[in-house]
Design an enzyme around this catalytic site. Structure first.
Site, short mmCIF file in Angstrom:
data_model
loop_
_atom_site.label_atom_id
_atom_site.label_comp_id
_atom_site.label_asym_id
_atom_site.label_seq_id
_atom_site.Cartn_x
_atom_site.Cartn_y
_atom_site.Cartn_z
N GLY A 101 51.78 42.75 39.78
CA GLY A 101 52.76 42.34 40.79
C GLY A 101 54.11 41.95 40.23
O GLY A 101 54.92 41.34 40.92
N GLU A 156 43.13 37.40 39.81
CA GLU A 156 43.52 36.45 40.85
C GLU A 156 42.33 35.58 41.26
O GLU A 156 42.49 34.42 41.63
CB GLU A 156 44.12 37.21 42.05
CG GLU A 156 45.52 37.70 41.71
CD GLU A 156 45.95 38.99 42.39
OE1 GLU A 156 45.30 39.41 43.36
OE2 GLU A 156 46.94 39.58 41.93
N ASN A 173 44.00 48.46 46.13
CA ASN A 173 43.55 47.09 46.42
C ASN A 173 44.62 46.44 47.29
O ASN A 173 45.69 46.11 46.81
CB ASN A 173 43.37 46.33 45.09
CG ASN A 173 43.00 44.87 45.30
OD1 ASN A 173 42.78 44.43 46.43
ND2 ASN A 173 42.95 44.12 44.21
N TRP A 174 44.29 46.29 48.57
CA TRP A 174 45.29 45.75 49.51
C TRP A 174 45.44 44.24 49.38
O TRP A 174 46.30 43.65 50.00
CB TRP A 174 44.92 46.11 50.95
CG TRP A 174 44.99 47.58 51.26
CD1 TRP A 174 45.43 48.58 50.42
CD2 TRP A 174 44.62 48.23 52.49
NE1 TRP A 174 45.35 49.80 51.06
CE2 TRP A 174 44.86 49.61 52.32
CE3 TRP A 174 44.12 47.78 53.70
CZ2 TRP A 174 44.61 50.55 53.34
CZ3 TRP A 174 43.86 48.70 54.71
CH2 TRP A 174 44.11 50.06 54.54
N LYS A 175 44.55 43.60 48.63
CA LYS A 175 44.57 42.13 48.47
C LYS A 175 44.65 41.47 49.85
O LYS A 175 44.05 41.97 50.79
CB LYS A 175 45.71 41.74 47.53
CG LYS A 175 45.64 42.50 46.20
CD LYS A 175 46.55 41.97 45.16
CE LYS A 175 46.39 42.78 43.86
NZ LYS A 175 47.25 42.29 42.79
N GLU A 204 43.53 45.28 33.52
CA GLU A 204 44.70 44.80 34.25
C GLU A 204 45.33 43.65 33.48
O GLU A 204 44.90 42.49 33.63
CB GLU A 204 44.29 44.31 35.64
CG GLU A 204 43.70 45.38 36.52
CD GLU A 204 43.91 45.10 38.01
OE1 GLU A 204 44.37 46.01 38.69
OE2 GLU A 204 43.66 43.98 38.47
N HIS A 238 38.53 40.08 39.44
CA HIS A 238 39.99 40.26 39.43
C HIS A 238 40.65 38.98 38.90
O HIS A 238 40.16 37.88 39.18
CB HIS A 238 40.49 40.56 40.85
CG HIS A 238 41.90 41.06 40.86
ND1 HIS A 238 42.97 40.23 40.69
CD2 HIS A 238 42.40 42.31 40.98
CE1 HIS A 238 44.09 40.95 40.72
NE2 HIS A 238 43.77 42.21 40.89
N GLY A 250 47.79 47.92 43.30
CA GLY A 250 47.97 46.83 44.26
C GLY A 250 49.08 47.17 45.24
O GLY A 250 48.90 47.96 46.17
N GLY A 251 50.25 46.59 45.01
CA GLY A 251 51.39 46.70 45.95
C GLY A 251 51.66 48.11 46.45
O GLY A 251 51.84 48.32 47.66
N SER A 303 51.15 46.91 38.39
CA SER A 303 52.43 47.49 38.81
C SER A 303 52.47 49.02 38.69
O SER A 303 53.52 49.58 38.40
CB SER A 303 53.59 46.87 38.03
OG SER A 303 53.64 45.48 38.24
#
Ligand code: 13P
Length: 239
Positions: free
Chosen positions: A166, A92, A5-7, A160, A90, A220-221, A199
């Site tokens: 993150g 976020e 997930n590149w967000k 999650e 998600h 993610g990251g 993470s």
């Protein structure tokens, strides 16, 4: 299944370069790998990945049919653009756009009816966990989905924990195992796919994947760094 997930990251050329590297990724036939770029780069990334084993999806969509919805895309658009899946709920988006599982039901239904698979995110906050309410919260997030009368074939759930996203923190191996086993029991489906997100890194992946109740990861990251993402895929394949 390992999904990146590149967000809200990458400019077009970065997205294209990352996609070109992803297209070269050695992936075993039994591993499903996918990526959800920012919606504006979906076409660019999709063109690069066409013919590769890597799936492309969206980070979100709405449940509405076509109409006056400024800034939104729906499941029919996702399918027409060549997507295979859509991430929904998600944290976020739940936090920033007040999404709840109840408001997500129409999107979930639209994604399933479009023949795509939804990746529904659930997870507790730090406060929830500290108060011993983690399972209760996740159960409450899933309950409306199970009673909505949807044909849930293909549903993927991503656990999650909000506090692990993150932050470099990860839930412990035993908490992951307990939560994933619980989610599987709640879903009551033999074919349930339950991913872990929060993470995930090349370092944490072997521990995360040690639980038999984990079906892969939502990354993610680390998905923005092809070497890290490749190492996570490799960790999955070597578990
Ligand atoms: P991080 O891997 O950056 O913690 O993000 C996890 C996540 O939110 C994936 O959807």
């Amino acid at each position: 299944m390992i999904i990146g997930n590149w967000k809200m990251n990458t400019l077009r050329e970065e997205a294209r370069t990352l996609a070109e590297s992803l297209a070269e990724l050695p992936v075993q036939p039994t591993t499903r790998v996918g990526v959800c770029p920012p919606v504006i780069w979906q076409q660019t990334v999709g063109e690069v990945l066409k013919g590769s084993p890597v799936m492309v999806g969206l980070q979100d969509c709405v449940g509405d049919p076509f109409g006056a919805q400024t800034g939104c895309v729906n499941a029919a658009m996702a399918r027409d653009a060549g997507c295979q899946f859509v991430v929904l709920g998600h944290s976020e988006r739940r936090q920033r756009f007040s999404e709840t599982t109840d408001t997500l039901i129409p999107a979930l239904q639209a994604v399933l009816e479009a023949g795509l698979f939804p990746i529904l995110c659930v997870g507790e906050t730090r406060d929830d966990r500290d108060q011993g309410r983690a399972i209760e919260v996740v159960d409450a997030q899933l309950a409306p989905v199970l009673t909505a009368g949807l044909d849930l074939d293909g549903l993927v759930v991503a656990y999650e924990p909000v506090w692990a996203i993150g932050t470099g923190l990860s839930a412990s191996q035993s908490d992951i195992d307990t939560m994933h086993t619980t989610i599987r029991a709640i879903l009551d489906r033999d074919d349930a796919v339950v991913l872990y997100g929060g993470s995930v890194s090349p370092e944490s992946a072997p521990d995360v994947f040690a639980s038999q109740a984990v079906s892969g990861a939502l990354v993610g990251g680390a998905s923005l760094d092809i070497e890290k993402f490749a190492a996570i895929v490799a960790a999955w394949e070597q578990r």
